[in-house]
Every structure is written in structure tokens, then in C-alpha cells.
Scaffold this active site. Structure first.
Site, short mmCIF file in Angstrom:
data_model
loop_
_atom_site.label_atom_id
_atom_site.label_comp_id
_atom_site.label_asym_id
_atom_site.label_seq_id
_atom_site.Cartn_x
_atom_site.Cartn_y
_atom_site.Cartn_z
N ASP A 20 9.25 2.75 0.04
CA ASP A 20 8.20 3.46 0.76
C ASP A 20 8.35 3.10 2.24
OD1 ASP A 20 6.00 4.50 1.95
OD2 ASP A 20 4.52 3.56 0.61
N TYR B 8 0.86 -1.20 0.00
CA TYR B 8 0.00 0.00 0.00
C TYR B 8 0.88 1.23 0.00
CZ TYR B 8 -3.55 3.35 1.71
OH TYR B 8 -4.40 4.42 1.85
N LYS C 138 4.20 8.82 9.31
CA LYS C 138 3.98 8.20 10.62
C LYS C 138 4.99 8.68 11.67
CE LYS C 138 1.65 4.23 8.51
NZ LYS C 138 0.28 4.17 8.92
C1 LIG Z 1 3.75 2.02 3.39
C2 LIG Z 1 2.70 3.08 3.42
N1 LIG Z 1 2.72 4.06 2.49
C3 LIG Z 1 1.82 5.05 2.48
C4 LIG Z 1 0.83 5.11 3.43
C5 LIG Z 1 -0.16 6.24 3.44
O1 LIG Z 1 0.07 7.07 4.51
P1 LIG Z 1 -1.10 8.00 5.12
O2 LIG Z 1 -2.11 7.08 5.71
O3 LIG Z 1 -0.38 8.86 6.11
O4 LIG Z 1 -1.65 8.79 3.99
C6 LIG Z 1 0.76 4.12 4.41
C7 LIG Z 1 -0.30 4.15 5.43
O5 LIG Z 1 -0.51 3.24 6.18
C8 LIG Z 1 1.72 3.08 4.41
O6 LIG Z 1 1.71 2.11 5.32
#
Ligand SMILES: Cc1ncc(COP(=O)(O)O)c(C=O)c1O
Length: 452
Positions: A264, A171, A292
């Protein structure tokens, strides 16, 4: 919902229910939560804003939080939970950490938003650049999704190529181009790709299998790709670690085919290690996204990388991306203090030790009760699957028993343990958790394993 359970003890009139005193049977009462969620559902789609998306899959609405502190969350009905969600990762120093709160109170006096440069942006940027091997320059955003959107535009702008490769079950936020086989939320709700995403938006997105280098090379051979984007440790299909060979292979392959390698690290950044997963595995990508933990509980995302790549970003370069509240002074303050706490000696060792104790205990009790269960952890990130395992990719994760997971989740919730409400989510330990919290959790798990 009114679930009968044997694990809560009232400690006095109006006192919070303290979980897991095994001798005292009371009910896990969620009357106020249920009423608030009923009203919420009339006001907001599904009654929620943050991703408590998967609660339906475990047979009930979410409990509604009243406050969080340290390792604990307290709901509006007065139930106390040992919390292993940690606001989906950011609360690595424990909820409402005193030092972070104190720094925030001082920052509040100076204003909540500048919309102009502030020195604290430099401070956090420097901390990130010093810590993360791939990052020479960084752009702050308000969320992980925004960071990934910026990163996607950047890798295309830099390479002049359109296609990207992502992995099944990973994700990267909810931008159109990434909503293809996107893990947790989508997987738990059984949605295909989201309606409203135009086919054109995902035409440039190719999907490979995690931990499978051949599946990546086949795509790189056939298509000119801007980037290979991955969670360096997967948390959005449940907890799935990469093999060292997979990460090193991706590094070599992307270089060979002229694509950028993007980690990511929105979830793994400063969680796996102070230098993120890339430091832990010794594999340096070209571009990194974060979120985060770097916001310490306030909304912060970031993308960064080599200087020549980052200088494409406006106003230094032609690739446009901006945000009214990006670099917000409160968010920068929480991030700085959080990283400062994490940089102290022994913090990641503590997270590792506690998390391993938890995972070993749960696997031991699960197996002793005759369940097929597998799982693991790195530093303060962990997960379990109700299948023999080991799980190395999303396809294997979907072989786990999600009905059993739902029963497990409810049993743990009723015993005062708050876990992510999906088989396809990771768990998070904080510095505020203690061995006693972990041991109580294992004792609760033992009880639940006997009932599911
Ligand atoms: C690996 C990863 N990338 C991107 C995101 C998206 O972040 P946000 O929820 O702060 O938009 C998340 C959210 O859980 C994530 O785990």
C-alpha cells in the site's frame, strides 16, 4: 484557545504574523479559528471532513486554514506556519505549485468532468507504469481508501481465497475489512475497532506484527491467504521503516504460500522515490495501491499490478469496480504535472537532504535537553517518537510519551510550525521548503524542548 508564546512578530498592520523571530513576544491568537470550529462542530461530526481527527489529543481544536502556498499554511487569524503535514502527503512540490496551478487553469477551460475516457488518463497511467516496477496496468480511483477497497476485492478475485494478512498499526483507508488495528486515527482516539463494522467484514482479516516475519509465516501456514498487505514504510503508526530482510522475507514467503504481496503505497508512492518504496528497497510486490502524491493535491487513488492480475478488473474482467469521477480530467492534470516535476534530476536528493537536516537537528536538540527521543526519515517522509527507540512496530510505538508529544505539538504550533497532531503520524517535507525553514524549525524545537 489563546496560547501565550514568545515567537511571533507582526510585520505591519494587517500583515501575516511571521513566526520564530525569537526576540518578539506576541500571542498565538486563534480567535477566528475557534469560532469557525465551534460552528463547524454543529454542522459536521467533530467539525471536520479531512483527517484533522487527532487535534483533540494535543489539547485543542485545529486551526482553520485560509490559504496555503509553497511550504507555508496561513490560518484565518493571520498566523503563518511552516507546514510539515503537506495536506497529509500530496503537497510534495509545495502547496499551490505555480506549474500545477497553470496546468489546472488550462484544464479547467476544457471541462471539470468528462465521465468518458480522456487522453490524460493514458498519460498518467503510462507515467505510473513506467515508474513503478510492479505496475503494468493501473485503475484510477478518487481516493486511497477506494484504491485499497478495489485492491482487496481484486486479490480475493484473483486467488479465489478470502483471508488477508495486514499489520498492527498499518492503515489502508476506512473500508470495513481494514478497520482492524488500523493505526493513526483509530490509535490516537483510543477506539477499538469501529462500531458499525459487522464481524463478518473483518473475519477474513488476520493481523501480524510489522518487521516480524515469524508472525506472518505462522498465519500463512495456518490459513490459505489471498494476500499480505502492508505499508512498505509505515506512516500511520508514526514513521517506522521496514528492515530489508522483512520486505525480502515477505516477498519469498508470499510466493511460497501462493499469496499475493501488496504494497500500500498511498503514502509512500512517489514520495520515497520516483519508483515508490518498492524501487527504493528493490522488492517488487504483485499489486500496489497509490494515492496522495499521484493526484498532486486533487483527489486521485490508484491500484495497479501485473497485467494478468489487473485484467480481472471490469470491464476487462469480472471483478466489478467503478467510479463516476474516477480519472477526472482536473485530477489527472494535477497528477501529470506533479510527476513531471518530480521526475526532474535531483528532486529526491533535495528532499532527502532537507529532511535529514531537520531530523538530525530535532534529535540533537531533543537529546541535548534530556528527552528520550528517537526518529528517522527516508527521502521526504519522517517522524519522531518520545521514547528511546528504535521503534520497529506499533507495539513499540505505543510505549512513547504521548502527553509529552501533545505539549511538543502545541509548543511548535504556537511558534509557527505545523506538525501532524499525533504521535502516530508521519511528517512530510516538500520541494518548496528551504534550509532556512528547516533551521527556523530546529530553533523553535530547541525552545519547546526546554519547556516540555
Ligand atoms: C497507507 C495508506 N493507505 C490508504 C489511505 C487512505 O487514503 P485516503 O485518505 O485518500 O482515502 C491512507 C491515508 O492516509 C494511507 O496512508
Amino acid at each position: 484557545m489563546q496560547s501565550v508564546i514568545v515567537a511571533l512578530a507582526l510585520t505591519g498592520a494587517g500583515a501575516l504574523r511571521t513566526p520564530m523571530t525569537m526576540s518578539t513576544a506576541v500571542k498565538h491568537v486563534t480567535t477566528k479559528s475557534d469560532a469557525i470550529m465551534k460552528e463547524a462542530a454543529t454542522l459536521m461530526p467533530g467539525g471536520v471532513s479531512s483527517p484533522v481527527r487527532a487535534f483533540k489529543s494535543v489539547g485543542g481544536g485545529p486551526v482553520v486554514f485560509e490559504k496555503v502556498k509553497g511550504a507555508y499554511a496561513y490560518d484565518v487569524d493571520g498566523n503563518q506556519y511552516v507546514d510539515y503535514v503537506g495536506t497529509w502527503g500530496p503537497a510534495i512540490c509545495g502547496h499551490a505549485n505555480d506549474e500545477v496551478n497553470e496546468a489546472l487553469r488550462a484544464a479547467l477551460e476544457k471541462g471539470t468532468s468528462f465521465g468518458a475516457p480522456s487522453e490524460n488518463e493514458n498519460v498518467l497511467a503510462k507515467m505510473v507504469c513506467d515508474a513503478v516496477p510492479s505496475v503494468e496496468m493501473v485503475r484510477f480511483t478518487n481516493s486511497g481508501t477506494e484504491a485499497c477497497m478495489g485492491m482487496l476485492r481484486l486479490v480475493r478475485a484473483y486467488t479465489g481465497r478470502e483471508k488477508i494478512i495486514k499489520f498492527e498499526g498499518c492503515y489502508h483507508g476506512h473500508a470495513d475489512g481494514f478497520l482492524v488495528q488500523a493505526g493513526s486515527g483509530v490509535a490516537t482516539l483510543g477506539l477499538p475497532d469501529s462500531p458499525g463494522v459487522p464481524p463478518g467484514a473483518t473475519q477474513g482479516t488476520l493481523v501480524a506484527e510489522y518487521n516480524n516475519l515469524e508472525s506472518v509465516e505462522a498465519l500463512l501456514k495456518e490459513h490459505e491467504c489471498a494476500a499480505v498487505v502492508l505499508e512498505p514504510v509505515v506512516g500511520n503508526s508514526g514513521f517506522i521503516p521496514p528492515t530489508q530482510e522483512f520486505l525480502e522475507g515477505l516477498r519469498a514467503m508470499t510466493t511460497k504460500y501462493g499469496a499475493l504481496l501488496v504494497f500500500d503505497e498511498v503514502m509512500t508512492g512517489f514520495r520515497i522515490d520516483y519508483g515508490c518504496a518498492q524501487k527504493h528497497f528493490g522488492v517488487t510486490p504483485d499489486v500496489t495501491t497509490m494515492g496522495k502524491v499521484i493526484g498532486g493535491g486533487l483527489p486521485v487513488g490508484a491500484y495497479g499490478g501485473r497485467r494478468d492480475i489487473m485484467e480481472q478488473v471490469a470491464p476487462a474482467g469480472p471483478m466489478y469496480q467503478a467510479g463516476t469521477l474516477s480519472g477526472n480530467p482536473l485530477a489527472m492534470t494535477a497528477g501529470i504535472k506533479t510527476l513531471e516535476i518530480l521526475s526532474r534530476p535531483g528532486q529526491y536528493e533535495k528532499l532527502t537532504k532537507l529532511t535529514e537536516r531537520l531530523v538530525e537537528g530535532i534529535l540533537r536538540e531533543g537529546k541535548a535537553a534530556g528527552h528520550a527521543i528517537s526518529g528517522g526519515s527516508i527521502s521526504g517522509m519522517f517522524g519522531f517518537f518520545f521514547c528511546e527507540g528504535p521503534v520497529t512496530c506499533f507495539r513499540e510505538a505505543t510505549a512513547s510519551d504521548t502527553d509529552k508529544f501533545a505539549r511538543w505539538h502545541r509548543g511548535m504550533l504556537e511558534r509557527g510550525v505545523y506538525l501532524a497532531p499525533s504521535q502516530y503520524e508521519a511528517g512530510f517535507m516538500s520541494l518548496a521548503h528551504t534550509e532556512a525553514d528547516v533551521d527556523k524549525t530546529i530553533a523553535a524545537a530547541k525552545e519547546v524542548f526546554a519547556t516540555i
